[in-house]
Design a protein around this motif. Structure first.
Motif, mmCIF file in Angstrom:
data_model
loop_
_atom_site.group_PDB
_atom_site.id
_atom_site.type_symbol
_atom_site.label_atom_id
_atom_site.label_comp_id
_atom_site.label_asym_id
_atom_site.label_seq_id
_atom_site.Cartn_x
_atom_site.Cartn_y
_atom_site.Cartn_z
ATOM 1 N N CYS A 126 0.835 -1.204 0.000
ATOM 2 C CA CYS A 126 0.000 0.000 0.000
ATOM 3 C C CYS A 126 0.871 1.255 0.000
ATOM 4 C CB CYS A 126 -0.936 -0.018 1.208
ATOM 5 S SG CYS A 126 -2.016 1.416 1.292
ATOM 6 N N GLN A 137 2.519 2.341 -3.314
ATOM 7 C CA GLN A 137 1.698 2.922 -4.378
ATOM 8 C C GLN A 137 2.050 4.390 -4.614
ATOM 9 O OE1 GLN A 137 -0.137 0.723 -6.280
ATOM 10 N NE2 GLN A 137 0.965 -0.605 -4.839
ATOM 11 N N ASP A 180 -3.788 1.226 14.398
ATOM 12 C CA ASP A 180 -4.941 2.103 14.517
ATOM 13 C C ASP A 180 -5.737 1.761 15.772
ATOM 14 O OD1 ASP A 180 -6.481 -0.168 13.869
ATOM 15 O OD2 ASP A 180 -6.821 0.483 11.801
ATOM 16 N N MET A 228 -0.913 -0.008 10.541
ATOM 17 C CA MET A 228 -1.058 0.972 9.459
ATOM 18 C C MET A 228 0.311 1.477 9.019
ATOM 19 S SD MET A 228 -2.789 4.053 11.575
ATOM 20 C CE MET A 228 -1.969 4.773 12.996
ATOM 21 N N LYS A 280 0.835 3.095 5.398
ATOM 22 C CA LYS A 280 -0.265 3.024 4.438
ATOM 23 C C LYS A 280 -0.544 4.400 3.854
ATOM 24 C CE LYS A 280 -3.077 -0.858 5.972
ATOM 25 N NZ LYS A 280 -4.411 -1.230 6.465
ATOM 26 N N GLN A 281 -0.874 4.436 2.590
ATOM 27 C CA GLN A 281 -1.132 5.707 1.912
ATOM 28 C C GLN A 281 -2.202 6.526 2.620
ATOM 29 O OE1 GLN A 281 -1.686 4.868 -2.379
ATOM 30 N NE2 GLN A 281 -0.315 6.620 -2.601
ATOM 31 N N SER A 282 -3.223 5.878 3.143
ATOM 32 C CA SER A 282 -4.338 6.610 3.760
ATOM 33 C C SER A 282 -3.934 7.401 5.003
ATOM 34 C CB SER A 282 -5.476 5.645 4.112
ATOM 35 O OG SER A 282 -5.020 4.673 5.041
ATOM 36 N N VAL A 283 -2.797 7.071 5.597
ATOM 37 C CA VAL A 283 -2.351 7.808 6.800
ATOM 38 C C VAL A 283 -0.978 8.446 6.612
ATOM 39 C CG1 VAL A 283 -3.817 6.539 8.425
ATOM 40 C CG2 VAL A 283 -1.527 5.677 7.912
ATOM 41 N N GLN A 284 -0.474 8.457 5.374
ATOM 42 C CA GLN A 284 0.795 9.136 5.121
ATOM 43 C C GLN A 284 0.610 10.631 5.351
ATOM 44 O OE1 GLN A 284 2.092 7.924 1.190
ATOM 45 N NE2 GLN A 284 2.573 5.859 1.894
ATOM 46 N N GLN A 337 0.755 12.065 8.279
ATOM 47 C CA GLN A 337 0.184 12.314 9.605
ATOM 48 C C GLN A 337 1.209 12.135 10.730
ATOM 49 O OE1 GLN A 337 -3.495 10.137 10.163
ATOM 50 N NE2 GLN A 337 -4.171 10.591 8.086
#
Length: 175
Positions: free
Chosen positions: A22, A25, A61, A67, A87-91, A93
């Motif tokens: 992930c 990506q 998480d 994550m 993971k991209q969704s939490v990069q 942060q």
């Protein structure tokens, strides 16, 4: 329990390659490195080895799902980071920074000399990220055989000459 960082446990090992895939990506945004998004991640067996050494940490998480992670290993008085993935969704942060700071604190508490890694020189979330954390490019006479061998292996995988570098962070010595 809110999101936090903890030592990885054996049950985490099969969950870490998907995190790395992930995270990779993000390389799709760089034409010459887009192929890394499809590259094989670190194996579950290798994760198990580093987890057994207590040198792998996960950012989890609120539901305790990984994550992000950082996997490293001691080499004499050095502590080498092999992989940092979020993971991209939490990069963006701060989880990557916190994972690296955890490795830096491990090195300090274990009275090691430095934390080392290899990374891309021009990718914004690689060398520039580590420089903001106090890492410096290691080259020439200060490179050392171990890091030179790692870079040679990486270039042998087809990376563009000069695209990778070794970096180190000297652990502050306590008087």
């Amino acid at each position: 329990m809110p999101a936090h960082i903890r030592l990885a446990v054996p049950d985490d090992a099969p969950l870490l390659p998907p995190v790395e895939r992930c995270a990779a990506q993000a390389f799709r945004s760089i034409d010459e490195l887009g192929w890394l998004a499809d590259a094989a991640p670190m194996t579950v067996d290798r994760h198990r080895q580093l987890i057994a050494l207590s040198t792998c940490w996960v950012a989890v998480d609120a539901q305790a799902r990984p994550m992000g992670f950082l996997s490293a290993e001691r080499h004499g008085s050095d502590f080498h980071i092999y992989e940092l993935s979020v993971k991209q969704s939490v990069q963006g942060q701060g989880w990557g920074r916190r994972l690296v700071e955890t490795a830096m604190e491990y090195a300090r508490l274990n009275q090691l000399a430095c934390v080392t890694l290899t990374t891309f020189t021009q990718v914004p979330w690689n060398a520039p990220f580590y420089q903001r954390l106090g890492f410096e490019v290691t080259a020439g006479a200060t490179l050392g055989k171990r890091l030179a061998d790692i870079l040679a292996q990486e270039y042998g995988c087809g990376f563009e000459p000069g695209s990778r570098c070794a970096m180190s962070w000297r652990v502050p010595q306590v008087p």
